[in-house]
Design a protein around this motif. Structure first.
Motif, PDB file in Angstrom:
ATOM      1  N   UNK A  64       0.817  -1.220   0.000  1.00 49.34           N
ATOM      2  CA  UNK A  64       0.000   0.000   0.000  1.00 49.34           C
ATOM      3  C   UNK A  64       0.846   1.264   0.000  1.00 49.34           C
ATOM      4  N   UNK A  65       2.104   1.143   0.422  1.00 53.86           N
ATOM      5  CA  UNK A  65       2.964   2.329   0.458  1.00 53.86           C
ATOM      6  C   UNK A  65       3.201   2.881  -0.942  1.00 53.86           C
ATOM      7  N   UNK A  66       3.015   2.054  -1.940  1.00 55.55           N
ATOM      8  CA  UNK A  66       3.117   2.444  -3.346  1.00 55.55           C
ATOM      9  C   UNK A  66       4.446   3.116  -3.684  1.00 55.55           C
ATOM     10  N   UNK A  67       5.477   2.764  -2.948  1.00 57.40           N
ATOM     11  CA  UNK A  67       6.808   3.242  -3.289  1.00 57.40           C
ATOM     12  C   UNK A  67       7.384   2.222  -4.273  1.00 57.40           C
ATOM     13  N   UNK A  68       7.640   2.662  -5.504  1.00 56.02           N
ATOM     14  CA  UNK A  68       8.151   1.696  -6.481  1.00 56.02           C
ATOM     15  C   UNK A  68       9.519   1.161  -6.061  1.00 56.02           C
ATOM     16  N   UNK A  69       9.685  -0.117  -6.234  1.00 60.81           N
ATOM     17  CA  UNK A  69      10.963  -0.780  -5.938  1.00 60.81           C
ATOM     18  C   UNK A  69      11.442  -0.524  -4.510  1.00 60.81           C
ATOM     19  N   UNK A  70      10.534  -0.593  -3.572  1.00 57.74           N
ATOM     20  CA  UNK A  70      10.830  -0.361  -2.165  1.00 57.74           C
ATOM     21  C   UNK A  70      11.601  -1.554  -1.589  1.00 57.74           C
ATOM     22  N   UNK A  71      12.834  -1.332  -1.125  1.00 58.08           N
ATOM     23  CA  UNK A  71      13.608  -2.441  -0.556  1.00 58.08           C
ATOM     24  C   UNK A  71      12.925  -3.093   0.652  1.00 58.08           C
ATOM     25  N   UNK A  72      12.201  -2.300   1.447  1.00 55.72           N
ATOM     26  CA  UNK A  72      11.508  -2.893   2.599  1.00 55.72           C
ATOM     27  C   UNK A  72      10.477  -3.905   2.136  1.00 55.72           C
ATOM     28  N   UNK A  73       9.740  -3.578   1.099  1.00 52.42           N
ATOM     29  CA  UNK A  73       8.770  -4.534   0.562  1.00 52.42           C
ATOM     30  C   UNK A  73       9.498  -5.768   0.036  1.00 52.42           C
ATOM     31  N   UNK A  74      10.654  -5.561  -0.597  1.00 53.15           N
ATOM     32  CA  UNK A  74      11.420  -6.695  -1.109  1.00 53.15           C
ATOM     33  C   UNK A  74      11.867  -7.609   0.028  1.00 53.15           C
ATOM     34  N   UNK A  75      12.327  -7.022   1.146  1.00 49.26           N
ATOM     35  CA  UNK A  75      12.714  -7.841   2.290  1.00 49.26           C
ATOM     36  C   UNK A  75      11.510  -8.600   2.847  1.00 49.26           C
ATOM     37  N   UNK A  76      10.368  -7.947   2.873  1.00 50.94           N
ATOM     38  CA  UNK A  76       9.159  -8.623   3.352  1.00 50.94           C
ATOM     39  C   UNK A  76       8.789  -9.779   2.432  1.00 50.94           C
ATOM     40  N   UNK A  77       8.944  -9.587   1.139  1.00 52.34           N
ATOM     41  CA  UNK A  77       8.684 -10.668   0.189  1.00 52.34           C
ATOM     42  C   UNK A  77       9.639 -11.833   0.433  1.00 52.34           C
ATOM     43  N   UNK A  78      10.891 -11.518   0.722  1.00 53.65           N
ATOM     44  CA  UNK A  78      11.861 -12.576   1.008  1.00 53.65           C
ATOM     45  C   UNK A  78      11.497 -13.331   2.282  1.00 53.65           C
ATOM     46  N   UNK A  79      11.025 -12.615   3.286  1.00 49.66           N
ATOM     47  CA  UNK A  79      10.602 -13.280   4.525  1.00 49.66           C
ATOM     48  C   UNK A  79       9.440 -14.217   4.245  1.00 49.66           C
ATOM     49  N   UNK A  80       8.493 -13.760   3.424  1.00 43.92           N
ATOM     50  CA  UNK A  80       7.374 -14.634   3.045  1.00 43.92           C
ATOM     51  C   UNK A  80       7.879 -15.826   2.234  1.00 43.92           C
ATOM     52  N   UNK A  81       8.833 -15.577   1.337  1.00 45.33           N
ATOM     53  CA  UNK A  81       9.383 -16.665   0.530  1.00 45.33           C
ATOM     54  C   UNK A  81      10.021 -17.724   1.426  1.00 45.33           C
ATOM     55  N   UNK A  82      10.754 -17.276   2.450  1.00 39.70           N
ATOM     56  CA  UNK A  82      11.368 -18.213   3.384  1.00 39.70           C
ATOM     57  C   UNK A  82      10.311 -19.042   4.101  1.00 39.70           C
ATOM     58  N   UNK A  83       9.213 -18.391   4.458  1.00 41.81           N
ATOM     59  CA  UNK A  83       8.136 -19.105   5.121  1.00 41.81           C
ATOM     60  C   UNK A  83       7.569 -20.188   4.193  1.00 41.81           C
ATOM     61  N   UNK A  84       7.336 -19.832   2.946  1.00 46.22           N
ATOM     62  CA  UNK A  84       6.846 -20.817   1.973  1.00 46.22           C
ATOM     63  C   UNK A  84       7.873 -21.929   1.755  1.00 46.22           C
ATOM     64  N   UNK A  85       9.135 -21.556   1.710  1.00 44.00           N
ATOM     65  CA  UNK A  85      10.200 -22.531   1.510  1.00 44.00           C
ATOM     66  C   UNK A  85      10.205 -23.556   2.643  1.00 44.00           C
ATOM     67  N   UNK A  86      10.057 -23.078   3.866  1.00 43.43           N
ATOM     68  CA  UNK A  86      10.015 -23.962   5.033  1.00 43.43           C
ATOM     69  C   UNK A  86       8.835 -24.925   4.940  1.00 43.43           C
TER      70      UNK A  86
END
Length: 154
Positions: free
Chosen positions: A68-90
Protein backbone atom coordinates in the motif's frame (compact mmCIF):
# COMPACT_ATOMS: atom_id res chain seq x y z
CA UNK A 1 10.33 -8.66 22.66
CA UNK A 2 13.39 -9.21 20.53
CA UNK A 3 15.63 -9.64 23.58
CA UNK A 4 13.36 -12.33 25.03
CA UNK A 5 13.10 -14.02 21.64
CA UNK A 6 16.89 -14.15 21.33
CA UNK A 7 17.04 -15.70 24.81
CA UNK A 8 14.55 -18.37 23.73
CA UNK A 9 11.76 -17.08 25.96
CA UNK A 10 9.17 -16.93 23.21
CA UNK A 11 6.19 -16.68 25.54
CA UNK A 12 7.48 -13.43 27.04
CA UNK A 13 8.67 -12.23 23.64
CA UNK A 14 5.24 -12.74 22.14
CA UNK A 15 3.54 -10.81 24.94
CA UNK A 16 5.95 -7.89 24.53
CA UNK A 17 5.57 -7.89 20.75
CA UNK A 18 1.78 -7.86 21.04
CA UNK A 19 1.88 -5.02 23.57
CA UNK A 20 4.29 -2.99 21.43
CA UNK A 21 2.12 -3.62 18.38
CA UNK A 22 -0.94 -2.35 20.24
CA UNK A 23 0.86 0.80 21.39
CA UNK A 24 2.33 1.63 17.97
CA UNK A 25 -0.94 1.02 16.16
CA UNK A 26 -2.79 3.36 18.55
CA UNK A 27 -0.09 6.03 18.46
CA UNK A 28 0.91 6.01 14.79
CA UNK A 29 -1.64 3.91 12.93
CA UNK A 30 -1.52 0.37 11.57
CA UNK A 31 0.87 1.13 8.71
CA UNK A 32 3.82 2.83 10.42
CA UNK A 33 7.37 1.49 10.21
CA UNK A 34 7.43 0.52 13.87
CA UNK A 35 4.38 -1.70 13.31
CA UNK A 36 6.11 -3.29 10.32
CA UNK A 37 9.30 -3.94 12.29
CA UNK A 38 7.33 -5.49 15.13
CA UNK A 39 5.32 -7.68 12.76
CA UNK A 40 8.49 -8.76 11.00
CA UNK A 41 10.11 -9.70 14.33
CA UNK A 42 7.02 -11.67 15.34
CA UNK A 43 6.90 -13.53 12.03
CA UNK A 44 10.59 -14.39 12.31
CA UNK A 45 10.09 -15.64 15.86
CA UNK A 46 7.21 -17.87 14.76
CA UNK A 47 9.27 -19.19 11.86
CA UNK A 48 12.13 -20.00 14.24
CA UNK A 49 9.62 -21.90 16.39
CA UNK A 50 8.48 -23.79 13.31
CA UNK A 51 5.00 -22.30 13.66
CA UNK A 52 4.34 -21.36 10.04
CA UNK A 53 0.61 -21.16 10.66
CA UNK A 54 1.13 -18.18 12.97
CA UNK A 55 3.79 -16.60 10.76
CA UNK A 56 1.88 -16.65 7.47
CA UNK A 57 -1.00 -14.27 8.33
CA UNK A 58 1.52 -11.82 9.80
CA UNK A 59 3.63 -12.02 6.66
CA UNK A 60 0.55 -11.44 4.53
CA UNK A 61 -0.29 -8.39 6.63
CA UNK A 62 3.25 -7.07 6.20
CA UNK A 63 3.02 -7.51 2.46
CA UNK A 64 -0.33 -5.71 2.34
CA UNK A 65 0.99 -2.77 4.36
CA UNK A 66 4.18 -2.37 2.35
CA UNK A 67 2.39 -2.82 -0.95
CA UNK A 68 0.00 0.00 0.00
CA UNK A 69 2.96 2.33 0.46
CA UNK A 70 3.12 2.44 -3.35
CA UNK A 71 6.81 3.24 -3.29
CA UNK A 72 8.15 1.70 -6.48
CA UNK A 73 10.96 -0.78 -5.94
CA UNK A 74 10.83 -0.36 -2.17
CA UNK A 75 13.61 -2.44 -0.56
CA UNK A 76 11.51 -2.89 2.60
CA UNK A 77 8.77 -4.53 0.56
CA UNK A 78 11.42 -6.69 -1.11
CA UNK A 79 12.71 -7.84 2.29
CA UNK A 80 9.16 -8.62 3.35
CA UNK A 81 8.68 -10.67 0.19
CA UNK A 82 11.86 -12.58 1.01
CA UNK A 83 10.60 -13.28 4.52
CA UNK A 84 7.37 -14.63 3.05
CA UNK A 85 9.38 -16.66 0.53
CA UNK A 86 11.37 -18.21 3.38
CA UNK A 87 8.14 -19.10 5.12
CA UNK A 88 6.85 -20.82 1.97
CA UNK A 89 10.20 -22.53 1.51
CA UNK A 90 10.02 -23.96 5.03
CA UNK A 91 6.51 -25.26 4.29
CA UNK A 92 7.69 -26.86 1.05
CA UNK A 93 5.63 -24.47 -1.08
CA UNK A 94 8.56 -24.01 -3.42
CA UNK A 95 6.71 -22.51 -6.39
CA UNK A 96 5.26 -19.76 -4.20
CA UNK A 97 8.68 -19.14 -2.65
CA UNK A 98 10.37 -18.92 -6.05
CA UNK A 99 7.79 -16.43 -7.33
CA UNK A 100 8.41 -14.13 -4.36
CA UNK A 101 12.21 -14.37 -4.62
CA UNK A 102 11.99 -13.49 -8.31
CA UNK A 103 9.97 -10.37 -7.45
CA UNK A 104 12.18 -9.31 -4.55
CA UNK A 105 15.72 -9.93 -5.72
CA UNK A 106 15.80 -7.46 -8.64
CA UNK A 107 14.67 -4.72 -6.23
CA UNK A 108 17.33 -5.65 -3.68
CA UNK A 109 20.00 -5.86 -6.36
CA UNK A 110 19.24 -2.28 -7.37
CA UNK A 111 19.06 -0.99 -3.80
CA UNK A 112 22.04 -2.76 -2.26
CA UNK A 113 25.70 -3.18 -3.09
CA UNK A 114 26.52 -6.56 -4.68
CA UNK A 115 28.51 -7.56 -1.59
CA UNK A 116 25.86 -6.48 0.93
CA UNK A 117 25.36 -9.33 3.42
CA UNK A 118 21.58 -8.87 3.32
CA UNK A 119 21.54 -9.46 -0.43
CA UNK A 120 23.92 -12.40 -0.17
CA UNK A 121 21.67 -14.08 2.42
CA UNK A 122 18.69 -13.86 0.07
CA UNK A 123 20.75 -15.21 -2.82
CA UNK A 124 21.87 -18.10 -0.61
CA UNK A 125 18.24 -18.82 0.25
CA UNK A 126 17.37 -18.85 -3.45
CA UNK A 127 20.27 -21.19 -4.21
CA UNK A 128 19.07 -23.53 -1.46
CA UNK A 129 15.58 -23.46 -2.95
CA UNK A 130 16.97 -24.36 -6.37
CA UNK A 131 18.93 -27.26 -4.86
CA UNK A 132 15.82 -28.48 -3.04
CA UNK A 133 13.90 -28.51 -6.31
CA UNK A 134 16.71 -30.28 -8.19
CA UNK A 135 17.58 -27.22 -10.25
CA UNK A 136 21.29 -27.62 -9.68
CA UNK A 137 22.37 -25.56 -12.70
CA UNK A 138 20.41 -22.56 -11.43
CA UNK A 139 21.80 -23.08 -7.92
CA UNK A 140 25.35 -23.13 -9.30
CA UNK A 141 24.77 -19.85 -11.18
CA UNK A 142 23.57 -18.21 -7.97
CA UNK A 143 26.52 -19.66 -6.01
CA UNK A 144 28.92 -18.22 -8.61
CA UNK A 145 27.27 -14.79 -8.17
CA UNK A 146 27.59 -15.11 -4.41
CA UNK A 147 31.28 -16.00 -4.65
CA UNK A 148 31.91 -13.05 -6.96
CA UNK A 149 30.00 -10.72 -4.62
CA UNK A 150 31.92 -11.91 -1.58
CA UNK A 151 35.22 -11.23 -3.35
CA UNK A 152 34.36 -7.53 -3.74
CA UNK A 153 36.15 -5.42 -1.15
CA UNK A 154 34.04 -3.16 1.00
Amino acid sequence: GRAYSMQGNDTKAESYYLRALEIWEKAFGPNCNDVLMCLNSMATMYQMQGDDKKAEPILNRIQTITHKSKVPNDPQEAFNLCTMAQNYQIQGLNDKALTLYKRALPILEKALAPNDPLLIIQLENLAALYRTTNKDAEAEKIQARIAKSKSIKK
